[in-house]
Design an enzyme around this catalytic site. Structure first.
Site, PDB file in Angstrom:
ATOM      1  N   ARG A 228     -39.082 -21.304   4.478  1.00 55.71           N
ATOM      2  CA  ARG A 228     -40.105 -20.902   5.444  1.00 55.71           C
ATOM      3  C   ARG A 228     -39.543 -20.805   6.854  1.00 55.71           C
ATOM      4  O   ARG A 228     -39.875 -19.877   7.611  1.00 55.71           O
ATOM      5  CB  ARG A 228     -41.270 -21.901   5.411  1.00 55.71           C
TER       6      ARG A 228
ATOM      7  N   TYR B  22     -37.183 -23.781  -7.323  1.00 57.57           N
ATOM      8  CA  TYR B  22     -36.388 -22.553  -7.230  1.00 57.57           C
ATOM      9  C   TYR B  22     -35.340 -22.741  -6.131  1.00 57.57           C
ATOM     10  O   TYR B  22     -35.417 -23.670  -5.328  1.00 57.57           O
ATOM     11  CB  TYR B  22     -37.257 -21.322  -6.943  1.00 57.57           C
TER      12      TYR B  22
ATOM     13  N   ASP C 130     -54.368 -17.411   8.191  1.00 60.13           N
ATOM     14  CA  ASP C 130     -55.148 -18.562   7.731  1.00 60.13           C
ATOM     15  C   ASP C 130     -56.411 -18.790   8.547  1.00 60.13           C
ATOM     16  O   ASP C 130     -57.334 -19.460   8.074  1.00 60.13           O
ATOM     17  CB  ASP C 130     -54.289 -19.824   7.769  1.00 60.13           C
TER      18      ASP C 130
END
Length: 422
Positions: free
Chosen positions: A106, A213, A290
């Site tokens: 991120r 992952y 968001d």
């Protein structure tokens, strides 16, 4: 920059990607970040073809791929016995949709947009805590807790789950799922046991799931453990503690058990979303990311939806920019609001349904597993609506997706493949 064309409140991925998209039109954009510096917390995020399509349009896909990992498969396994339930061939998925499935840290995604904004001349201000919004016939304003007023032709509120601007539209609160997430990134040199970094894997179990992952070219292993917290359900303040983490995963397979000690155990996150709303625009003030549609994480579409929002808004601003460079913001914002809410509503509600289905126990878990194992690997019927180019619709067409009621029955009824996909 004395008076920008656009003020964006929030310097996360949604705010920065929108700032970059609008700056490409030659607009003067100012981004207001409440923290002392621009940055992003968390670990990995997944970027499906509906996002990498936009990164390609921005000229950022090559760099994003260099910073992340392009896996070969996405696999869903049963967390109890470890058996494979269903999968996606992500290389075939790329051929189907024209763009890759990418996983990236991120903070790496955030810094990519931050650098792009700096190169594009976006004005980036920190320590700007916005407490109120206002507007008149020609401008909108965002005012800080110190009294500083930021004025522009339009204000975009990308201020997250606890958005101040959302209060202009609806009197609601975040909805707690009572689920808690632990995260952890581990250097591959410290990982004990074999882990296939060509796969994105989710283990679904009774009231818990585990995801892993690779990140940063395979140098890091990203892990996420999510479980239902009994203390959160009981309304206790000390919810989600490490003892609850260990208890929640006691019935899971050896692989998951071996990974749990590598989770960060000094911090954890409660999982929230909000009920969908259809009104995102009030005059010259608009919600984005968001602030408008925070989802649960099960579809891995939260950051993607915010990036899509910014791309759509910029596309409509471009269509309504006159020869003098002035944008008809009333028309652009109206078009943005016609395109995005119904698609994002479907993502938010489908994510809730997937969370229920991932966490089934007993006979219902066994039934789910049978259905998942029967799915054909090349069946893309459940991904077309979200991975395809649905972000921007022609203005002469109605919204593609009708509103989905909030009842569990209706949410599960969005389609059998929709509900069971990884």
């Amino acid at each position: 920059m004395s008076t920008p064309d656009v003020v964006i409140v929030g310097g996360g991925i949604g705010g920065l990607s929108t700032a970059f998209a609008l700056s490409r039109l030659g607009l003067r954009v100012r981004v207001l970040e409440r923290s002392k510096e621009f940055g992003e917390v968390g670990a990995g995020i997944q970027l499906a073809p509906n996002c990498t399509r936009i990164l390609d349009d921005y000229g950022l896909l090559t760099e994003a791929k260099a910073r992340g990992v392009v896996p070969d498969r996405m696999v869903m396994r049963d967390a109890v016995d470890g058996s494979e339930l269903t999968s996606l061939d992500l290389r075939d998925l790329e051929r189907e949709y024209g763009f890759p499935y990418l996983v990236i840290h991120r903070s790496d995604m955030h810094s990519l947009f931050l650098s792009a904004c700096r190169d594009a001349g976006v004005e980036l201000l920190t320590e700007q805590r916005i407490v109120s919004y206002a507007q008149d016939a020609g401008t909108a304003t965002a005012t800080t807790d110190t009294g500083r007023v930021h004025q522009a032709g339009v204000v975009i509120a990308a201020d997250g789950l606890h958005s101040v601007a959302r209060r202009l539209f609806v009197d609601d609160e975040p909805v707690s799922s009572a689920y808690v997430a632990y995260r952890g990134t581990v250097p591959m040199t410290e990982v004990n046991g074999p882990v296939d970094l060509s796969e994105v894997v989710v283990y679904v179990g009774p009231r818990c799931h585990f995801v892993h992952y690779g990140l940063r070219g395979g140098d890091l292993l990203n892990q996420v453990a999510v479980f239902e917290s009994p203390k959160a359900i009981a309304g206790l303040d000390d919810w989600g503690t490490p003892d609850e983490l260990d208890t929640a995963f006691t019935a899971t397979c050896d692989f998951v058990q071996q990974r749990l000690p590598h989770m960060w155990r000094d911090k954890w996150w409660r999982m929230y979303d909000r009920d969908p709303i259809d009104t995102w625009v009030d005059g010259r003030i608009a919600l984005l990311g968001d602030a408008a549609h925070p989802p649960l994480q099960y579809m891995a579409q939260g950051a993607i939806m915010a990036i899509e929002d910014g791309w759509v808004l910029a596309e409509h601003a471009k269509r309504r920019r006159g020869d003098d460079g002035v944008v008809d913001w009333a028309g652009a914002l109206a078009a943005y609001e016609r395109v995005r809410p119904q698609h994002c509503r479907r993502v938010v509600l489908t994510a809730r349904a997937w969370g229920e289905l991932w966490h089934l126990d007993g006979v219902r878990r066994e039934q789910r597993n049978v259905l998942l194992r029967e799915r054909e690997v090349d069946d893309y019927s459940f991904t077309d609506w979200v991975y395809g180019p649905t972000a921007l619709l022609p203005e002469d067409e109605p919204a593609m997706f009708a509103p989905i009621p909030l009842t569990t029955a209706d949410r599960v009824g969005v389609g059998p493949a929709d509900s069971f996909a990884p």
